[in-house]
Motif scaffolding. Structure first.
Motif, PDB file in Angstrom:
ATOM      1  N   PHE A  55       2.129   5.019  -0.061  1.00  0.00           N
ATOM      2  CA  PHE A  55       1.549   6.332   0.239  1.00  0.00           C
ATOM      3  C   PHE A  55       2.451   7.404  -0.363  1.00  0.00           C
ATOM      4  O   PHE A  55       3.673   7.332  -0.306  1.00  0.00           O
ATOM      5  N   ARG A  56       1.804   8.383  -0.979  1.00  0.00           N
ATOM      6  CA  ARG A  56       2.516   9.410  -1.735  1.00  0.00           C
ATOM      7  C   ARG A  56       2.452  10.778  -1.052  1.00  0.00           C
ATOM      8  O   ARG A  56       3.034  11.734  -1.547  1.00  0.00           O
TER       9      ARG A  56
ATOM     10  N   ARG B 235      -6.865   8.247  -0.845  1.00  0.00           N
ATOM     11  CA  ARG B 235      -6.010   8.841  -1.886  1.00  0.00           C
ATOM     12  C   ARG B 235      -4.517   8.624  -1.609  1.00  0.00           C
ATOM     13  O   ARG B 235      -3.687   9.493  -1.834  1.00  0.00           O
ATOM     14  N   LYS B 236      -4.215   7.451  -1.095  1.00  0.00           N
ATOM     15  CA  LYS B 236      -2.822   7.059  -0.835  1.00  0.00           C
ATOM     16  C   LYS B 236      -2.081   8.096   0.004  1.00  0.00           C
ATOM     17  O   LYS B 236      -0.902   8.384  -0.230  1.00  0.00           O
ATOM     18  N   THR B 237      -2.794   8.614   0.992  1.00  0.00           N
ATOM     19  CA  THR B 237      -2.241   9.613   1.903  1.00  0.00           C
ATOM     20  C   THR B 237      -2.260   9.085   3.328  1.00  0.00           C
ATOM     21  O   THR B 237      -3.291   8.592   3.800  1.00  0.00           O
TER      22      THR B 237
ATOM     23  N   HIS C 176       6.969   7.535  -4.293  1.00  0.00           N
ATOM     24  CA  HIS C 176       6.203   7.350  -3.056  1.00  0.00           C
ATOM     25  C   HIS C 176       7.108   7.666  -1.874  1.00  0.00           C
ATOM     26  O   HIS C 176       8.335   7.766  -2.018  1.00  0.00           O
TER      27      HIS C 176
ATOM     28  N   HIS D 193       5.530   2.556   2.159  1.00  0.00           N
ATOM     29  CA  HIS D 193       4.426   1.618   1.983  1.00  0.00           C
ATOM     30  C   HIS D 193       3.877   1.208   3.349  1.00  0.00           C
ATOM     31  O   HIS D 193       4.640   1.045   4.302  1.00  0.00           O
TER      32      HIS D 193
ATOM     33  N   SER E 199       0.861  -1.191   0.000  1.00  0.00           N
ATOM     34  CA  SER E 199       0.000   0.000   0.000  1.00  0.00           C
ATOM     35  C   SER E 199       0.894   1.238   0.000  1.00  0.00           C
ATOM     36  O   SER E 199       1.258   1.762   1.059  1.00  0.00           O
TER      37      SER E 199
ATOM     38  N   PRO F 145      -3.113   4.311   4.919  1.00  0.00           N
ATOM     39  CA  PRO F 145      -3.892   3.802   3.778  1.00  0.00           C
ATOM     40  C   PRO F 145      -3.520   2.374   3.399  1.00  0.00           C
ATOM     41  O   PRO F 145      -2.341   2.033   3.293  1.00  0.00           O
TER      42      PRO F 145
ATOM     43  N   GLN G  17      -4.185  -0.993   0.627  1.00  0.00           N
ATOM     44  CA  GLN G  17      -4.357  -1.169  -0.812  1.00  0.00           C
ATOM     45  C   GLN G  17      -5.820  -1.385  -1.200  1.00  0.00           C
ATOM     46  O   GLN G  17      -6.257  -0.953  -2.268  1.00  0.00           O
TER      47      GLN G  17
END
Length: 411
Positions: A82-83, A203-205, A107, A110, A80, A220, A222
């Motif tokens: 996160f960006r 939102r991958k935050t 990223h 993860h 998963s 976050p 996946q």
């Protein structure tokens, strides 16, 4: 006492969790004979992971897992990325945002289930012919001398080695038997962990809100869910623990200011006490400690597992260098290099986390105003922000070689 028929190894690793397996694989890949001992099963299959306990794996730890071949074994649904990281303070207007794109990265890290990491590592160790696993067994006692260390397992099996590595957790039996003392300071906090569903996408935050009663983090996953870590004062923990799932979800939604809309529990809740603990020595005669056996810190920055990965990679580097030079890998001069390297780095991190914990854990107006201003200042100062970004990704400091491989850049 050892006999000629007792199995002979170079290194025995006690503990087959993430850090113990990392240490075992990293050492064995250089041809060193390794025994891995754990009281539970040593899982050689990558089964369905348990989302209750996850780790925020930074870029340095990702590099280590890639170097060991474990990263490619992890299933896509376990990773998963996160960006972005959003942090804000409940007691002031202070907030800060870190974006991977701003640093030219794909990223920042993860979120990965602990069991998935362990399974990927055990898959790798199963392919190495110089690792022997002693599952369902544990260290009962040991004796060390000039030539090596003789270990008696709970099963009464005797094994001999040059070095015993304690990767057996915060209540390490290896540390206890070696009579290594620890400095222990309870944070007077309990951490509640659970998996939740949210009305709005994450939102991958990765997000964290500092409350007066303790930080609340949303990590976050996946599949669209989030893993929460809610650190609470004893009074707040008792209040939350008495709530049913519906009421707890409502309290969680309110505490997070509806940033992700309505929140609902998607798993049972679990909890554990938070303790700051640091071993006064990382080594003893033919003994080395890594991970939680050496240190535990507050999870507010998600650095605990990453420190353990760095410990394992550093110890493996020291051992493998000594092995290739024809030296006895268990002697004090060899182990002292590891201790000097990692204990200093971990002490700085632990003290930094303590400062954050105490600074953001008070409701005193003067301190609230200062910390809010500090967050705003860092958010607007690129140099300071870059410093904290490197700290968060693990790419700062005296890194083991396995952790230094360049991170994946954004396209």
């Amino acid at each position: 006492m050892p006999t000629q028929t007792d199995p002979e190894f170079d290194v025995v690793v006690a503990g087959a969790g993430m850090i113990g397996c990392t240490c075992a694989v990293a050492i064995a890949q250089s041809g060193v004979r390794v025994a891995l001992v754990d009281p539970g099963p040593i899982n050689l299959k990558h089964g369905r992971p348990n989302q209750m306990r996850v780790s925020a794996v930074n870029l340095a730890s990702e590099n280590i897992l890639r170097a060991l071949g474990a990263w490619s074994v992890l299933k896509a649904e376990s990773l998963s990325p996160f960006r972005q990281i959003d942090v804000w303070d409940a007691g002031s207007p202070g907030q800060i945002t870190f974006r991977a794109a701003d640093a030219g990265l794909a990223h920042l890290g993860h979120i990965i289930e602990n069991e998935a990491i362990t399974a990927a590592l055990t898959t790798q160790l199963s392919q190495l012919g110089n690792i022997s696993c002693f599952a369902g067994d544990s260290i009962e006692t040991f004796e060390s001398d000039h030539d090596g260390i003789s270990i008696v397992l709970a099963s009464k099996q005797n094994i001999n080695a040059k070095l015993l590595v304690g990767a057996d957790g915060a209540e390490s039996r290896v540390r206890s038997l070696a009579e290594i003392s620890v400095e222990k300071t309870p944070y007077n906090h309990q951490a509640i962990v659970a998996t939740v569903s949210t009305e709005l996408p994450h939102r991958k935050t990765a997000r964290q809100r500092f409350l007066d009663t303790g930080p609340l983090a949303f990590l976050p996953l996946q599949d669209g869910h989030s893993s929460i870590v809610w650190s609470c004062s004893p009074q707040r923990f008792d209040e939350l623990n008495d709530l049913d799932d519906t009421a707890f979800s409502a309290a969680l939604t309110e505490a997070f200011e509806n940033r992700l809309g309505a929140i609902a529990l998607a798993s049972s809740r679990s909890s554990f006490p938070l303790i700051n603990q640091h071993a006064n020595q990382y080594i003893a005669p033919r003994i080395g400690l890594v991970g939680d056996a050496a240190h535990t810190i507050h999870p507010l920055a998600g650095l605990g597992a990453n420190l353990g990965f760095a410990d394992a990679a550093a110890l493996a580097e020291v051992i493998n260098n000594a092995h290739h030079a024809g030296k006895d890998i268990g002697i004090r001069p060899v182990l002292r290099r590891y201790e000097r390297w990692r204990r200093g780095e971990n002490t700085v991190t632990a003290k930094t986390m303590d400062v954050f914990y105490h600074t953001f854990g008070t409701s005193r107006p003067g301190i609230q105003s200062l910390r809010g201003a500090g967050l705003q200042l860092v958010d607007k100062t690129s140099l300071a922000k870059d410093f904290f970004m490197q700290y968060a990704t693990g790419l700062r400091g005296d890194l083991p070689k396995m952790a230094q491989k360049g991170p994946i850049s954004s396209e």
